[in-house]
Write a protein that holds these residues in place. Structure first.
Motif: not given
Length: 683
Positions: A183-188, A246-255
């Motif tokens: 995505s825009l915030a996530n290079t590959y 990771l999403r369940e544990e609240g460990k994914l990147w966000s603003q």
């Protein structure tokens, strides 16, 4: 023209003039009074941020010598900021692939389908195939051709204009981009650790490859990939199931959580890499990119510097680990060549663990067969189907009957409970006759024996009778104090094992009988222990019953070793309820087992220190295993060792492994190497 009609024209003209005057006024207002404001709005463009990865912390041995290192490298990335959107990116990816092929450079492609027609699923990638089918939305019986067909469809990547081979390669890249949350915030990351020529060529052709860039990165390397791979572990990409966790544990990147994980990152998969992921990962930095209205970059700066991860200092001695692995492998291969059929020639796997007696620090833990972490990803399909499995951590996960190495525990229990004394005699006639319908045998006819001489020759009759007097509950009570049948608490996954009991028999669909207690007394029946438990058990024997907390991590240091973040405390976890005299008596018997007339005497000839040992030959459904324990020096113990050789037959077959480790520990010299504190233990 009539007067009224003239008035109407004049009114209409006046109205038009008024409207034009208002428009002229507004135009002047916009261009003159507020011109600069609207000009800045029109040309301001946008600002986007990208995460700057931190260098991963290293893993080193007790002397600071590295198991893993980070090497500066160059990666080719795709950046959504500049890459044509969606399926319009296909020509750029196709051109990039063609350039890579012309330079002999590989790239990341985890699509589990062969590259050429007829397309087939790659063997050994069953879980990846199932994941692909779920992503595409096809039935379980769908073929590789079906999956490629749907990936090439406009619903997915719209690859109909390309030949089959190119279509497959682009699909592999696009599929991985989707899995890594591009995505825009996530290079590959398209390709990792490319050479200087490749990186330079890609940069020179940047005008032809919009959205393709070369960035400096760090590449995880293993100083010796075959050294302790089961302990060190590995890192790898974050995939769907891990993202969900990771999403369940609240460990994914966000603003709101800018230290969270992004889909293009790597994560610890097993071993220390996984267990200490939070310490090793470090803190990401941030890069701000400013674009004008035409999408051109007009600003690029690091606004938050990345902080490298911490270094994990293990208790392992790298040289001792190498000796443990080499001697274990050589011993097993030698048995395959020289042992008689049915008596050790079939040996094909094993494990050895060495522990420092006074601290519980694991100095070495080896498993055979082994594998090379440096080539793990390339060889995974072959490794996963090999038998016996090189991926199985036998030192910590393998559960084995103890055999006669269990007898010292029974001896301590009998002495502590007052059921025998140092001079108590039990006569061995070769057959145990207490039961009318069950007559287990000894491996010899040993005559009158006390506890020390029974340990010397491993007399079953003596321990059948002592086990009968103790009973299963009392035997298990002392076994539990030694840590047998329960997890040691080390920092990586391990098995718990179990103790023989009426409950284990019931679980096996059997009913506990009187003869089971005597089988258990010689380490048979349902006793199942891991090699690390066995090593900690013999360390507890050496320590007069004080059981230390076994551990693999000595400390956590900052990346540059300038600061100690955490220190593992030396901890007593249990005390066997027996006086020092009981341990002295058992020690004497174990010393006799290593001296002339003992079960492993020939393997220690000429060794300058006193060794306390015990052999075991636990029966299995096929060929008996070999178990061996010892501690050295017997009078003032420093190191305890446990060896298991699957199908090794005789208990003493593990003695050469123990001796090689002891010689390195007491008389070997560490390999010369520059470390942060040369020749000194890290505090």
């Amino acid at each position: 023209m009539e007067k009224k009609e003239l008035q109407r024209y004049l009114m209409l003209g006046g109205l038009i003039f008024l409207v034009l005057a208002v428009f002229v006024y507004q135009l002047m207002l916009l261009q003159i009074s507020q011109g600069e404001y609207y000009k800045s709005k029109a040309t301001a463009g946008s600002v986007t941020t990208q995460t700057v990865a931190a260098a991963r912390g290293e893993i080193v041995d007790r002397y600071g010598r590295p198991f893993t290192i980070n090497r500066a490298s160059y990666d080719i990335i795709l950046d959504q900021t500049f890459l044509p959107y969606g399926n319009k990116a296909n020509p750029v990816i196709a051109d990039l692939i063609q350039l890579m092929e012309s330079m002999g450079q590989s790239w990341i492609d985890n699509l589990p389908i062969t590259w050429e027609e007829p397309f087939e699923f790659i063997e050994g990638r069953e879980s990846d195939v199932a994941r692909l089918k779920s992503y595409v939305g096809v039935n379980e019986y769908a073929t590789a051709e079906d999956c490629i067909h749907w990936l090439a469809d406009a619903k997915f990547y719209d690859l109909g204009e390309y030949d089959a081979a190119t279509m497959r390669k682009i699909a592999g890249v696009r599929y991985e981009m989707a899995r890594r949350d591009f995505s825009l915030a996530n290079t590959y990351t398209f390709a990792q650790d490319v050479g200087v020529l490749v990186s330079t060529t890609v940069q020179e052709r940047g005008y032809m490859l919009p959205g393709v860039d070369v960035v400096q990165s760090t590449n995880r390397e293993y100083v010796n990939g075959s050294l302790a791979p089961h302990i060190i572990g590995s890192i790898g990409p974050i995939y769907a199931e891990e993202m969900a966790q990771l999403r369940e544990e609240g460990k994914l990147w966000s603003q709101e959580n800018k230290q969270g994980y992004k889909g293009n990152e790597s994560i610890g998969k097993d071993g220390i890499e996984q267990a200490f992921e939070e310490q090793l990962r470090g803190q990401s930095g941030e890069r701000r990119i400013t674009l004008n209205a035409q999408g051109e970059v007009i600003g690029d700066e690091i606004t938050v510097e990345p902080v490298p991860g911490n270094t994990v200092v293990l208790t392992l001695d790298r040289d001792l680990q190498q000796v443990a692995q080499t001697s274990l492998e050589e011993t097993i291969l030698n048995l395959q060549k020289t042992a008689p059929e049915g008596e050790g020639r079939e040996a094909d796997a094993g494990a050895v663990v060495a522990i420092q007696v006074g601290t519980g620090e694991i100095l070495a833990a080896a498993t055979y067969p082994n594998y090379d972490a440096s080539t793990f990803n390339q060889n995974f399909a072959q490794l996963s189907t090999q038998s016996p499995s090189p991926l199985y951590n036998r030192a910590f996960m393998g559960e084995y009957s103890a055999g006669s190495i269990y007898k010292p525990s029974v001896s301590i229990a009998g002495l502590a409970e007052g059921l025998i004394q140092e001079d108590t005699i039990i006569d061995c006639g070769g057959v145990y006759t207490r039961f009318s319908d069950y007559h287990p045998r000894c491996l010899g006819v040993h005559g009158p024996r006390n506890v020390k001489t029974a340990l010397q020759v491993s007399c079953n009759i003596f321990f059948y009778e002592l086990g009968y007097r103790l009973g299963i509950e009392k035997m298990n009570e002392y076994s539990a104090h030694f840590g047998l049948g329960s997890k040691t608490g080390i920092e990586v996954p391990e098995s718990a094992g179990q103790l023989s009991s009426p409950a284990t028999r019931e679980a096996a669909g059997d009913v506990w009988g009187p003869g089971y207690v005597v089988q258990s007394a010689i380490g048979q029946l349902d006793h199942k222990f891991t090699p690390v438990q066995m090593a900690n058990y013999v360390a507890t024997l050496a320590n007069n019953g004080t059981r230390m907390q076994a551990h693999l991590v000595k400390s956590i240091k900052s990346y540059d070793f300038s600061e100690t973040v955490e220190e593992t405390e030396i901890q007593v976890v249990d005390q066997v309820p027996a006086d020092p005299e009981a341990f002295r008596i058992v020690r004497d018997g174990m010393i006799m087992a290593t001296q002339p007339g003992g079960t492993s005497s020939s393997y220690w000839t000429g060794f300058p220190l006193t060794v306390a040992s015990k052999t075991g030959t636990p029966e299995t459904h096929a060929y008996p295993n070999s178990t061996y324990i010892c501690y050295i020096p017997a009078e003032d113990p420093e190191i305890a060792i446990a060896v298991v050789i699957e199908k090794g037959w005789h208990g003493y077959t593990g003695a050469p492994v123990a001796r090689a480790i002891a010689e390195q520990y007491f008389f070997g010299k560490p390999a010369a190497e520059e470390v942060p504190n040369p020749g000194q233990l890290l505090p």
